[in-house]
Design a protein around this motif. Structure first.
Motif, PDB file in Angstrom:
ATOM      1  N   UNK A  83       1.417   4.725  -8.838  1.00 20.78           N
ATOM      2  CA  UNK A  83       2.188   5.785  -8.187  1.00 20.78           C
ATOM      3  C   UNK A  83       1.715   7.152  -8.664  1.00 20.78           C
ATOM      4  N   UNK A  84       1.387   7.256  -9.947  1.00 16.04           N
ATOM      5  CA  UNK A  84       0.926   8.538 -10.488  1.00 16.04           C
ATOM      6  C   UNK A  84      -0.398   8.956  -9.855  1.00 16.04           C
ATOM      7  N   UNK A  85      -1.311   7.992  -9.679  1.00 15.26           N
ATOM      8  CA  UNK A  85      -2.602   8.309  -9.074  1.00 15.26           C
ATOM      9  C   UNK A  85      -2.431   8.758  -7.628  1.00 15.26           C
ATOM     10  N   UNK A  86      -1.530   8.094  -6.905  1.00 13.56           N
ATOM     11  CA  UNK A  86      -1.270   8.480  -5.519  1.00 13.56           C
ATOM     12  C   UNK A  86      -0.648   9.863  -5.447  1.00 13.56           C
ATOM     13  N   UNK A  87       0.236  10.162  -6.385  1.00 15.69           N
ATOM     14  CA  UNK A  87       0.868  11.483  -6.411  1.00 15.69           C
ATOM     15  C   UNK A  87      -0.185  12.572  -6.612  1.00 15.69           C
ATOM     16  N   UNK A  88      -1.118  12.338  -7.533  1.00 14.86           N
ATOM     17  CA  UNK A  88      -2.182  13.325  -7.771  1.00 14.86           C
ATOM     18  C   UNK A  88      -3.073  13.463  -6.547  1.00 14.86           C
ATOM     19  N   UNK A 120       8.808   2.684  -2.306  1.00 17.68           N
ATOM     20  CA  UNK A 120       9.970   1.795  -2.230  1.00 17.68           C
ATOM     21  C   UNK A 120      10.224   1.373  -0.782  1.00 17.68           C
ATOM     22  N   UNK A 121      10.096   2.337   0.124  1.00 12.72           N
ATOM     23  CA  UNK A 121      10.300   2.026   1.543  1.00 12.72           C
ATOM     24  C   UNK A 121       9.210   1.084   2.046  1.00 12.72           C
ATOM     25  N   UNK A 122       7.966   1.334   1.668  1.00  7.60           N
ATOM     26  CA  UNK A 122       6.855   0.493   2.109  1.00  7.60           C
ATOM     27  C   UNK A 122       6.955  -0.913   1.513  1.00  7.60           C
ATOM     28  N   UNK A 123       7.453  -0.993   0.272  1.00  8.86           N
ATOM     29  CA  UNK A 123       7.694  -2.309  -0.340  1.00  8.86           C
ATOM     30  C   UNK A 123       8.744  -3.081   0.447  1.00  8.86           C
ATOM     31  N   UNK A 124       9.806  -2.391   0.819  1.00 10.06           N
ATOM     32  CA  UNK A 124      10.889  -3.034   1.571  1.00 10.06           C
ATOM     33  C   UNK A 124      10.400  -3.525   2.928  1.00 10.06           C
ATOM     34  N   UNK A 125       9.483  -2.761   3.541  1.00 11.76           N
ATOM     35  CA  UNK A 125       8.942  -3.147   4.847  1.00 11.76           C
ATOM     36  C   UNK A 125       7.872  -4.229   4.730  1.00 11.76           C
ATOM     37  N   UNK A 126       7.394  -4.472   3.504  1.00  9.28           N
ATOM     38  CA  UNK A 126       6.347  -5.467   3.320  1.00  9.28           C
ATOM     39  C   UNK A 126       4.958  -4.948   3.595  1.00  9.28           C
ATOM     40  N   UNK A 139       8.099  11.396  -7.952  1.00  8.54           N
ATOM     41  CA  UNK A 139       9.363  10.904  -7.393  1.00  8.54           C
ATOM     42  C   UNK A 139       9.264  10.708  -5.884  1.00  8.54           C
ATOM     43  N   UNK A 140       8.592  11.638  -5.205  1.00 13.07           N
ATOM     44  CA  UNK A 140       8.437  11.521  -3.755  1.00 13.07           C
ATOM     45  C   UNK A 140       7.585  10.309  -3.395  1.00 13.07           C
ATOM     46  N   UNK A 141       6.503  10.110  -4.147  1.00 11.89           N
ATOM     47  CA  UNK A 141       5.628   8.974  -3.869  1.00 11.89           C
ATOM     48  C   UNK A 141       6.363   7.661  -4.097  1.00 11.89           C
ATOM     49  N   UNK A 142       7.138   7.589  -5.183  1.00 10.44           N
ATOM     50  CA  UNK A 142       7.879   6.352  -5.457  1.00 10.44           C
ATOM     51  C   UNK A 142       8.901   6.059  -4.362  1.00 10.44           C
TER      52      UNK A 142
END
Length: 227
Positions: free
Chosen positions: A31-36, A50-56, A43-46
């Motif tokens: 998540x940190x690498x994506x944020x950079x 979380x939404x993408x995890x829920x969607x699979x 926090x925004x990336x997480x």
């Protein structure tokens, strides 16, 4: 009383698409690498993850480490799932698989192998053309650029004793899961283009997040590094 689901804001969709594209291009990422990379807050990336995890669309897994494992708890990385990849491409996977099954049934495995080799013939022609235009690039980087132009989103990771050719996307991964001849022909072509024996360490077709090919350094390169 059941809690009503809340639809995500429409403005989030473009950002989530950027997150998915970043994972596609960079491979499994923290998540940190994506944020950079995306210039967003962690926090925004997480929240998007979380939404993408829920969607699979993505899955969380321990970071795969090649070589000596670092101390401490392995980092968590986010990788595209099969569902996530299906949202990007693979519209013709069923047709391609049907064609290869027909070839195998009517003309034998040799026909499948011949098709697989013909399909990756672009690597040799593209490599020769680009190498002539860009003599400043290493052979591995030339090959990565040719693969990227062919839809593989490839890059090179430099290591002391070998380079790793990393393909973050494979346009035929679903079909290759049933017909490994596609991966085998591709590996053969990579070795032939580079003029040395290469080794496949991982493939998307077998469930890995990235297709990784080890390209051993030439003896003179190792001698220069040690000298």
């Amino acid at each position: 009383m059941a809690r009503a689901s809340v639809a995500p804001p429409e403005g989030d969709a473009p950002t989530r698409a950027r997150v998915v594209q970043a994972i596609l291009e960079s491979g499994p990422s923290t998540a940190a690498a994506l944020a950079d990379l995306l210039e967003l807050t962690p926090a925004a990336v997480r929240r998007h993850l979380d939404h993408l995890l829920e969607e699979g669309v993505v899955e969380s897994r321990e970071e795969r480490v090649y070589g000596s494992r670092r101390r401490g708890r392995p980092a968590r990385v986010f990788a595209l799932t099969e569902t996530g990849r299906e949202t990007l491409e693979h519209q013709y996977d069923t047709l391609a698989a049907d064609v290869l099954r027909f070839l195998a049934e009517t003309q034998g495995e040799e026909a499948v192998v011949a098709f697989a080799r013909r399909r990756v013939a672009f690597l040799e022609t593209g490599f020769a053309e680009l190498a002539a235009k860009r003599p400043d690039l290493s052979p591995a980087q030339v090959l990565a650029d040719v693969l990227t132009a062919g839809g593989y989103t490839a890059g090179v990771r430099q290591l002391p004793m070998a380079d790793q050719l990393c393909q973050q996307h494979c346009p035929v991964s679903h079909v290759a899961a049933e017909f490994p001849q596609l991966c085998e022909a591709e590996t053969e072509a990579i070795g032939r283009v580079l003029g040395r024996h290469v080794q496949r360490l991982a493939t998307i077709a077998h469930g890995d997040g990235v297709c990784t090919t080890s390209i051993p350094a030439l003896p003179e390169t190792i001698n220069k590094q040690n000298g």
